[in-house]
Design a protein around this motif. Structure first.
Motif, PDB file in Angstrom:
ATOM      1  N   SER A  99     -14.361 -25.579 -34.570  1.00 24.96           N
ATOM      2  CA  SER A  99     -15.657 -25.188 -33.998  1.00 24.96           C
ATOM      3  C   SER A  99     -15.859 -23.678 -34.034  1.00 24.96           C
ATOM      4  O   SER A  99     -16.955 -23.194 -34.345  1.00 24.96           O
ATOM      5  CB  SER A  99     -15.777 -25.695 -32.561  1.00 24.96           C
ATOM      6  N   TYR A 123     -22.426 -33.602 -37.148  1.00 22.75           N
ATOM      7  CA  TYR A 123     -21.802 -33.023 -35.951  1.00 22.75           C
ATOM      8  C   TYR A 123     -22.787 -32.133 -35.194  1.00 22.75           C
ATOM      9  O   TYR A 123     -23.569 -31.391 -35.797  1.00 22.75           O
ATOM     10  CB  TYR A 123     -20.574 -32.239 -36.394  1.00 22.75           C
ATOM     11  N   SER A 125     -22.718 -29.409 -33.531  1.00 26.85           N
ATOM     12  CA  SER A 125     -22.644 -27.954 -33.401  1.00 26.85           C
ATOM     13  C   SER A 125     -23.375 -27.173 -34.488  1.00 26.85           C
ATOM     14  O   SER A 125     -23.699 -25.997 -34.295  1.00 26.85           O
ATOM     15  CB  SER A 125     -21.178 -27.490 -33.382  1.00 26.85           C
TER      16      SER A 125
END
Length: 391
Positions: A99, A123, A125
């Motif tokens: 991340s 995802y 993020s």
């Protein structure tokens, strides 16, 4: 009093995954199939190396970019598994999970107003990290009829004169989709033609069930314009150790290191020593876990067929993405009612982008025993919904 908050951060929505996880944590006898975390313990020999590093007093900062031994082992691993060659000294950066690598890669590579292409569902993020980097996220809606792969035509249609970076999220969370070599070769042609850069999130690279993973960095002409992101959370069941890495051209990695220096200093020392052991002696652990995931995957596909729930067959990661459109509910409504009536938490497909509407994500990073109980409840729920529709 003056507003203490940034407009940009206030406008970012919280993760849709956590909502159902938080609810299920307060429910008795509930089962969560919502979190993408391996149910395996970190293999003992890896934990033992972390413990040994503490016993030896290895509790100091490492170099900002990471332990030399670890960076060398990362390079050895990538060459052994994916035929990629990197210089450990200036083309590898050890990060706090994948991340952090996603975040600092975007902040390093884009200027305000640059467009970042983000295939979705994907995802959670990528989009907020692009916004935080002052880029403009441009969503490419992937399609079930294409097995949620990114096609060259979809990529070409999304490109403008402001496009700079493509995020490539395969094997994919939440769909389980993979990109094979021929798929990557086709989109690489477009990337080279349009002079784009790629952030390739390959955190699930060891979890494929049809063919070995191929990195886009291995396609001719692509390594010099790709930031490869990987880590230890999924392959080695090391989520809590918080360790990842980024590999790429020296010119980019050196600038990513600046942000990492000022924001983080270095990744956790104990985790780095454990990761050296994982890369040196963890191949058999990966195989064992992958075989267990594949058994669960096959079970789920059979169960969906038995209950008549449509789901394309995923060949990567540890997620399935069945379609629930036939029930006339939104993904959020389906997941909420399923949780309330059957005490099983799944994640609405919309947590991963608007094009996830009509789907739910089920993680099979859980024991087969738990999966059988949860899927039994899903079969009862689906049968009940079909009876309601027939009235």
């Amino acid at each position: 009093m003056r507003n203490p908050l940034s407009d940009k951060i206030v406008d970012i929505k919280p993760s849709g995954i956590r909502k159902f996880f938080d609810i299920v944590s307060e429910m008795d006898d509930a089962i969560s199939l919502g979190v993408g975390e391996p149910d395996f313990d970190t293999p003992w020999h890896i934990r033992d190396e972390g413990i040994y590093s503490l016993e030896k007093g290895r509790t100091f900062y490492t170099s900002n970019a990471g332990l030399k031994e670890l960076k060398i082992e990362i390079c050895n691993y990538l060459e052994r598994r994916f035929h990629l060659t990197y210089n450990y000294a200036n083309e590898v950066l050890v990060t706090v999970g994948g991340s952090e690598a996603i975040d600092i890669a975007l902040r390093t590579m884009v200027n305000p107003g640059d467009e970042v292409l983000i295939p979705q569902p994907s995802y959670v993020s990528y989009e907020p990290c692009a916004v935080l980097a002052d880029a403009v996220p441009v969503i490419i809606n992937l399609k079930a009829e294409n097995e949620f792969r990114l096609t060259a035509q979809e990529l070409r249609d999304a490109i403008t004169d402001k496009t700079k970076v493509l995020v490539l999220p395969f094997p994919n969370n939440p769909t389980g989709a993979i990109m094979e070599k021929k798929d990557l070769e086709e989109i690489a042609e477009v990337i080279l033609e349009k002079d784009l850069f790629v952030i390739s999130d390959e955190i699930y690279s060891e979890l494929t069930y049809k063919a070995d993973h191929v990195s886009i960095a291995s396609i001719p002409g692509m390594q010099e314009r790709t930031i490869l992101i990987n880590g230890f959370s999924k392959s080695y069941a090391m989520t809590g150790w918080r360790l990842g890495y980024a590999c790429g051209p020296k010119i980019i990695i050196e600038q990513m290191l600046k942000i990492h220096q000022f924001a983080i200093m270095c990744a956790p020392t104990t985790s780095q020593y454990a990761a050296v052991e994982a890369l040196r002696n963890g191949d058999d652990d990966v195989v064992e876990m992958r075989e267990a995931y594949n058994q669960r995957r096959r079970y789920l596909m059979y169960a969906f067929k038995e209950m008549g729930l449509p789901c394309f067959e995923p060949y990567g990661a540890f997620y399935v993405f069945p379609c629930i459109r036939e029930f006339g509910m939104t993904s959020d409504e389906f997941a909420t009612r399923f949780l309330q009536e059957e005490k099983v938490a799944v994640v609405p497909g919309t947590a991963f982008g608007d094009c996830g509407e009509g789907f739910i994500r089920i993680s099979y990073a859980y024991s087969l025993e738990n999966l059988k109980v949860a899927i039994g409840r899903l079969a009862d729920f689906v049968a009940r919904l079909k009876k309601e529709q027939a009235r």
